[in-house]
Design a protein around this motif. Structure first.
Motif, PDB file in Angstrom:
ATOM      1  N   LEU A 111       0.821  -1.211   0.000  1.00  0.00           N
ATOM      2  CA  LEU A 111       0.000   0.000   0.000  1.00  0.00           C
ATOM      3  C   LEU A 111       0.855   1.261   0.000  1.00  0.00           C
ATOM      4  O   LEU A 111       0.483   2.269  -0.601  1.00  0.00           O
ATOM      5  N   HIS A 112       2.007   1.203   0.655  1.00  0.00           N
ATOM      6  CA  HIS A 112       2.881   2.372   0.660  1.00  0.00           C
ATOM      7  C   HIS A 112       3.590   2.570  -0.682  1.00  0.00           C
ATOM      8  O   HIS A 112       4.222   3.611  -0.896  1.00  0.00           O
ATOM      9  N   ASN A 113       3.482   1.600  -1.581  1.00  0.00           N
ATOM     10  CA  ASN A 113       4.039   1.773  -2.931  1.00  0.00           C
ATOM     11  C   ASN A 113       3.101   2.553  -3.846  1.00  0.00           C
ATOM     12  O   ASN A 113       3.508   2.972  -4.931  1.00  0.00           O
ATOM     13  N   ILE A 114       1.854   2.736  -3.444  1.00  0.00           N
ATOM     14  CA  ILE A 114       0.883   3.433  -4.285  1.00  0.00           C
ATOM     15  C   ILE A 114       1.328   4.864  -4.610  1.00  0.00           C
ATOM     16  O   ILE A 114       1.314   5.269  -5.778  1.00  0.00           O
ATOM     17  N   PRO A 115       1.730   5.682  -3.607  1.00  0.00           N
ATOM     18  CA  PRO A 115       2.171   7.046  -3.950  1.00  0.00           C
ATOM     19  C   PRO A 115       3.367   7.067  -4.885  1.00  0.00           C
ATOM     20  O   PRO A 115       3.495   7.985  -5.707  1.00  0.00           O
ATOM     21  N   GLU A 116       4.238   6.075  -4.792  1.00  0.00           N
ATOM     22  CA  GLU A 116       5.383   6.028  -5.690  1.00  0.00           C
ATOM     23  C   GLU A 116       4.926   5.788  -7.128  1.00  0.00           C
ATOM     24  O   GLU A 116       5.437   6.386  -8.073  1.00  0.00           O
ATOM     25  N   GLY A 117       3.950   4.880  -7.296  1.00  0.00           N
ATOM     26  CA  GLY A 117       3.391   4.650  -8.625  1.00  0.00           C
ATOM     27  C   GLY A 117       2.696   5.886  -9.166  1.00  0.00           C
ATOM     28  O   GLY A 117       2.842   6.227 -10.350  1.00  0.00           O
ATOM     29  N   LEU A 118       1.939   6.572  -8.321  1.00  0.00           N
ATOM     30  CA  LEU A 118       1.278   7.811  -8.732  1.00  0.00           C
ATOM     31  C   LEU A 118       2.311   8.848  -9.180  1.00  0.00           C
ATOM     32  O   LEU A 118       2.095   9.568 -10.159  1.00  0.00           O
ATOM     33  N   SER A 119       3.432   8.914  -8.467  1.00  0.00           N
ATOM     34  CA  SER A 119       4.494   9.860  -8.813  1.00  0.00           C
ATOM     35  C   SER A 119       5.013   9.618 -10.226  1.00  0.00           C
ATOM     36  O   SER A 119       5.220  10.555 -11.001  1.00  0.00           O
ATOM     37  N   VAL A 120       5.205   8.360 -10.564  1.00  0.00           N
ATOM     38  CA  VAL A 120       5.688   8.020 -11.904  1.00  0.00           C
ATOM     39  C   VAL A 120       4.654   8.399 -12.956  1.00  0.00           C
ATOM     40  O   VAL A 120       4.974   9.021 -13.976  1.00  0.00           O
ATOM     41  N   GLY A 121       3.387   8.045 -12.720  1.00  0.00           N
ATOM     42  CA  GLY A 121       2.333   8.340 -13.691  1.00  0.00           C
ATOM     43  C   GLY A 121       2.150   9.824 -13.925  1.00  0.00           C
ATOM     44  O   GLY A 121       2.057  10.287 -15.072  1.00  0.00           O
ATOM     45  N   VAL A 122       2.104  10.605 -12.849  1.00  0.00           N
ATOM     46  CA  VAL A 122       1.945  12.057 -12.962  1.00  0.00           C
ATOM     47  C   VAL A 122       3.125  12.665 -13.707  1.00  0.00           C
ATOM     48  O   VAL A 122       2.964  13.571 -14.525  1.00  0.00           O
ATOM     49  N   SER A 123       4.313  12.156 -13.443  1.00  0.00           N
ATOM     50  CA  SER A 123       5.514  12.704 -14.084  1.00  0.00           C
ATOM     51  C   SER A 123       5.494  12.488 -15.592  1.00  0.00           C
ATOM     52  O   SER A 123       5.958  13.344 -16.355  1.00  0.00           O
ATOM     53  N   TYR A 124       4.945  11.363 -16.035  1.00  0.00           N
ATOM     54  CA  TYR A 124       4.857  11.113 -17.481  1.00  0.00           C
ATOM     55  C   TYR A 124       3.782  11.956 -18.148  1.00  0.00           C
ATOM     56  O   TYR A 124       3.770  12.103 -19.375  1.00  0.00           O
ATOM     57  N   ALA A 125       2.868  12.529 -17.357  1.00  0.00           N
ATOM     58  CA  ALA A 125       1.856  13.424 -17.922  1.00  0.00           C
ATOM     59  C   ALA A 125       2.399  14.831 -18.139  1.00  0.00           C
ATOM     60  O   ALA A 125       1.767  15.650 -18.793  1.00  0.00           O
ATOM     61  N   SER A 126       3.584  15.103 -17.596  1.00  0.00           N
ATOM     62  CA  SER A 126       4.210  16.409 -17.752  1.00  0.00           C
ATOM     63  C   SER A 126       4.600  16.652 -19.208  1.00  0.00           C
ATOM     64  O   SER A 126       4.963  15.715 -19.924  1.00  0.00           O
ATOM     65  N   PRO A 127       4.533  17.911 -19.683  1.00  0.00           N
ATOM     66  CA  PRO A 127       4.968  18.222 -21.051  1.00  0.00           C
ATOM     67  C   PRO A 127       6.437  17.855 -21.302  1.00  0.00           C
ATOM     68  O   PRO A 127       6.818  17.561 -22.437  1.00  0.00           O
ATOM     69  N   ASP A 128       7.231  17.901 -20.258  1.00  0.00           N
ATOM     70  CA  ASP A 128       8.639  17.518 -20.382  1.00  0.00           C
ATOM     71  C   ASP A 128       8.751  16.005 -20.203  1.00  0.00           C
ATOM     72  O   ASP A 128       8.669  15.489 -19.088  1.00  0.00           O
ATOM     73  N   THR A 129       8.934  15.289 -21.284  1.00  0.00           N
ATOM     74  CA  THR A 129       8.949  13.828 -21.232  1.00  0.00           C
ATOM     75  C   THR A 129      10.095  13.284 -20.392  1.00  0.00           C
ATOM     76  O   THR A 129      10.003  12.174 -19.852  1.00  0.00           O
ATOM     77  N   GLU A 130      11.173  14.072 -20.256  1.00  0.00           N
ATOM     78  CA  GLU A 130      12.301  13.609 -19.461  1.00  0.00           C
ATOM     79  C   GLU A 130      11.970  13.523 -17.974  1.00  0.00           C
ATOM     80  O   GLU A 130      12.613  12.776 -17.239  1.00  0.00           O
ATOM     81  N   THR A 131      10.959  14.288 -17.535  1.00  0.00           N
ATOM     82  CA  THR A 131      10.577  14.247 -16.126  1.00  0.00           C
ATOM     83  C   THR A 131      10.097  12.860 -15.745  1.00  0.00           C
ATOM     84  O   THR A 131      10.437  12.332 -14.680  1.00  0.00           O
ATOM     85  N   GLY A 132       9.303  12.254 -16.612  1.00  0.00           N
ATOM     86  CA  GLY A 132       8.809  10.906 -16.344  1.00  0.00           C
ATOM     87  C   GLY A 132       9.940   9.901 -16.239  1.00  0.00           C
ATOM     88  O   GLY A 132       9.969   9.076 -15.318  1.00  0.00           O
ATOM     89  N   ASN A 133      10.882   9.977 -17.178  1.00  0.00           N
ATOM     90  CA  ASN A 133      12.020   9.053 -17.143  1.00  0.00           C
ATOM     91  C   ASN A 133      12.859   9.262 -15.881  1.00  0.00           C
ATOM     92  O   ASN A 133      13.342   8.301 -15.278  1.00  0.00           O
TER      93      ASN A 133
END
Length: 243
Positions: A111-133
């Motif tokens: 359950l504590h891994n959920i925010p980490e997954g959300l962090s990755v998903g939100v970062s890939y929604a950023s206009p800067d694609t490098e943020t997600g990576n």
């Protein structure tokens, strides 16, 4: 979307990669080694927050969304800590059967891994694609030692090596689903992107300061953990600036 799927998959499976080492372990590891490992991952996550998530959130939304998002992330992690069983994998001394203890560990870590997954998903929604990576790499580098420590903890509860490996690796899979949720929400509601990035930063800062740093200082290894934290920070800076 392909970048998101690949990034979230690699990030989540890093937990299994770290846990895989347990199959070759023939001796117990000292608290000093574990504390150094935890501090190193804290440094990695700090770099990702301060040089990736926070500047990007500021650029896209300004200071107010940054503050809202960070405190929302901190509040979410605080709520989870108060309402979800949480056991310190390094310093737990709960006096009941190891089967119950193992189940609580599995549930809490998953359950504590959920925010980490959300962090990755939100970062890939950023206009800067490098943020997600960048964030996927930071979370992945943090997940590997986490997977190893969880598997090691389960091994110390007399669970077989293969079972400990499978369970520890499985705790990271929820991050893939969480990343899809985070990406979908912020993609369809564009105004959520800066708040989402700040939320991810707040969640990671909470984990760093409330979990990783105190745990790495719990057995008198503060000095070694501090040097390891700085090393992790610098390694992440090197990876970010060389990409």
């Amino acid at each position: 979307m392909p970048d998101l799927l690949l990034g979230s998959f690699c990030s989540a499976m890093s937990t299994g990669l770290g846990a895989f080492i347990i199959l070759f372990v023939t001796k117990s590891f000292t608290h000093r080694f574990r504390d150094i490992l935890l501090a190193f991952t804290a440094g990695i996550m700090m770099s990702a927050c301060m040089m990736g998530l926070i500047p990007e959130a500021m650029e896209l939304g300004g200071f107010v969304p940054l503050v809202i998002g960070i405190y929302f992330g901190v509040a979410t992690l605080t709520f989870m800590e108060k309402n979800i069983p949480h056991i310190d994998v390094n310093h737990s001394n709960i006096p009941f059967a190891y089967e119950q203890k193992a189940m609580l560990i599995i549930m809490a870590i998953t359950l504590h891994n959920i925010p980490e997954g959300l962090s990755v998903g939100v970062s890939y929604a950023s206009p800067d694609t490098e943020t997600g990576n960048l964030i996927a790499m930071a979370i992945g580098l943090q997940n590997a030692p986490e997977g190893f420590l969880v598997a090691l903890f389960l091994l110390n509860l007399n669970i077989s090596k293969w079972k400990a490996f499978i369970i520890a690796a499985g705790t990271g899979t929820i991050e893939i689903a969480a990343s899809l949720v985070g990406y979908t929400m912020t993609t369809y509601i564009q105004n959520l992107i800066p708040i989402g990035l700040a939320f991810a930063a707040g969640a990671m800062l909470f984990i760093i300061y409330k979990e990783l740093i105190p745990e790495s200082h719990g057995d008198g290894n503060e000095r070694a953990a501090t040097f390891s934290f700085i090393a992790g920070l610098l390694v992440m800076v090197m990876l970010m600036t060389s990409s």
